[in-house]
Design a protein around this motif. Sequence first.
Motif, PDB file in Angstrom:
ATOM      1  N   ALA A  94       0.453  -1.306   0.164  1.00 49.44           N
ATOM      2  CA  ALA A  94       0.117  -0.190  -0.481  1.00 49.44           C
ATOM      3  C   ALA A  94       0.441   1.126  -0.455  1.00 49.44           C
ATOM      4  O   ALA A  94       0.832   2.051  -0.902  1.00 49.44           O
ATOM      5  CB  ALA A  94      -1.412   0.088   1.001  1.00 49.44           C
ATOM      6  N   GLY A  95       2.065   1.473   0.905  1.00 51.51           N
ATOM      7  CA  GLY A  95       2.650   2.646   0.395  1.00 51.51           C
ATOM      8  C   GLY A  95       3.847   3.257  -0.625  1.00 51.51           C
ATOM      9  O   GLY A  95       3.940   4.092  -0.412  1.00 51.51           O
ATOM     10  N   PRO A  98      -0.848   2.985  -5.362  1.00 54.46           N
ATOM     11  CA  PRO A  98      -2.156   3.370  -4.610  1.00 54.46           C
ATOM     12  C   PRO A  98      -2.950   2.455  -4.942  1.00 54.46           C
ATOM     13  O   PRO A  98      -4.323   2.301  -4.069  1.00 54.46           O
ATOM     14  CB  PRO A  98      -2.382   4.301  -6.012  1.00 54.46           C
ATOM     15  N   GLY A  99      -2.914   1.550  -5.786  1.00 52.52           N
ATOM     16  CA  GLY A  99      -4.378   0.456  -5.870  1.00 52.52           C
ATOM     17  C   GLY A  99      -4.386  -0.374  -4.702  1.00 52.52           C
ATOM     18  O   GLY A  99      -5.206  -0.235  -4.486  1.00 52.52           O
ATOM     19  N   ALA A 100      -3.188  -1.001  -4.193  1.00 51.40           N
ATOM     20  CA  ALA A 100      -3.814  -1.662  -2.636  1.00 51.40           C
ATOM     21  C   ALA A 100      -4.321  -0.474  -1.713  1.00 51.40           C
ATOM     22  O   ALA A 100      -4.464  -0.999  -0.671  1.00 51.40           O
ATOM     23  CB  ALA A 100      -2.328  -2.178  -2.491  1.00 51.40           C
ATOM     24  N   ALA A 101      -3.255   0.927  -1.745  1.00 50.60           N
ATOM     25  CA  ALA A 101      -3.924   1.514  -0.762  1.00 50.60           C
ATOM     26  C   ALA A 101      -5.129   1.508  -0.691  1.00 50.60           C
ATOM     27  O   ALA A 101      -5.605   2.224   0.192  1.00 50.60           O
ATOM     28  CB  ALA A 101      -2.697   3.193  -0.851  1.00 50.60           C
ATOM     29  N   LEU A 102      -6.050   1.751  -2.006  1.00 49.01           N
ATOM     30  CA  LEU A 102      -7.249   2.236  -2.259  1.00 49.01           C
ATOM     31  C   LEU A 102      -8.262   0.792  -1.886  1.00 49.01           C
ATOM     32  O   LEU A 102      -9.330   1.317  -1.242  1.00 49.01           O
ATOM     33  CB  LEU A 102      -7.868   2.215  -3.322  1.00 49.01           C
ATOM     34  N   ALA A 144      -0.496   6.850  -2.843  1.00 49.36           N
ATOM     35  CA  ALA A 144      -0.698   6.471  -2.407  1.00 49.36           C
ATOM     36  C   ALA A 144      -1.925   6.863  -0.852  1.00 49.36           C
ATOM     37  O   ALA A 144      -2.878   5.663  -0.499  1.00 49.36           O
ATOM     38  CB  ALA A 144       0.424   5.351  -1.290  1.00 49.36           C
ATOM     39  N   ALA A 145      -1.318   7.726  -0.071  1.00 49.65           N
ATOM     40  CA  ALA A 145      -2.239   8.232   1.124  1.00 49.65           C
ATOM     41  C   ALA A 145      -4.068   8.771   1.029  1.00 49.65           C
ATOM     42  O   ALA A 145      -4.711   8.415   0.657  1.00 49.65           O
ATOM     43  CB  ALA A 145      -1.355   9.701   1.884  1.00 49.65           C
ATOM     44  N   ALA A 146      -3.848   9.200  -0.335  1.00 53.94           N
ATOM     45  CA  ALA A 146      -4.734  10.039  -1.453  1.00 53.94           C
ATOM     46  C   ALA A 146      -5.846   8.922  -1.880  1.00 53.94           C
ATOM     47  O   ALA A 146      -6.965   8.845  -1.491  1.00 53.94           O
ATOM     48  CB  ALA A 146      -4.685  10.004  -2.439  1.00 53.94           C
ATOM     49  N   ALA A 147      -4.849   7.812  -1.927  1.00 53.56           N
ATOM     50  CA  ALA A 147      -5.631   7.029  -2.866  1.00 53.56           C
ATOM     51  C   ALA A 147      -6.627   5.663  -0.970  1.00 53.56           C
ATOM     52  O   ALA A 147      -7.201   5.179  -1.324  1.00 53.56           O
ATOM     53  CB  ALA A 147      -4.971   5.774  -3.381  1.00 53.56           C
TER      54      ALA A 147
END
Length: 159
Positions: A94-95, A98-102, A144-147
């Motif tokens: 996730a870090g 972005p797809g994993a973070a979302l 990533a944080a936004a996602a």
Amino acid sequence: MRPLGNATLARIGILVVACTAPLAGCTQKPDPVPSACFAEPAALLAALRQAPAAVALADGTRLSRCVSAARTDGDLQSLGLSLGGAADALRVRAGTEPGAALQLGYLAGAVQAGAQCASGGIADQLARRVGQLAALQDGGRPAAAAALRRGQRAGERGG
């Protein structure tokens, strides 16, 4: 016109609560936790690929329903293994992805939404744990944080 007695006021209060409870967005069904909720983390990860659109498990169950239906410590422990395993797998990527973070954010949001509807706060510990897993190390990359935040909002709404 005479004033209402305590018994009448109590009946009115019960009626108001009974009529407005369904409007709160939470349903308190005594049904057991659907078996799809206890799937291996890989099955949950496959379902989370639908995020930020509504995520449903193989049998159509929403993730929040898995959490809100939990009634026993055993249910919560089993959900913790499934949902926590999926969160762990997503957190690794996730870090930087972005797809994993979302997807991780969606999972955390859906668990939080389900915990809010669980009886007596029984699922709060599970929501706290998944929420902790959804924190990016060192804040992660800005994308990533936004996602993650976008996923959390989507999970809270439709999870």
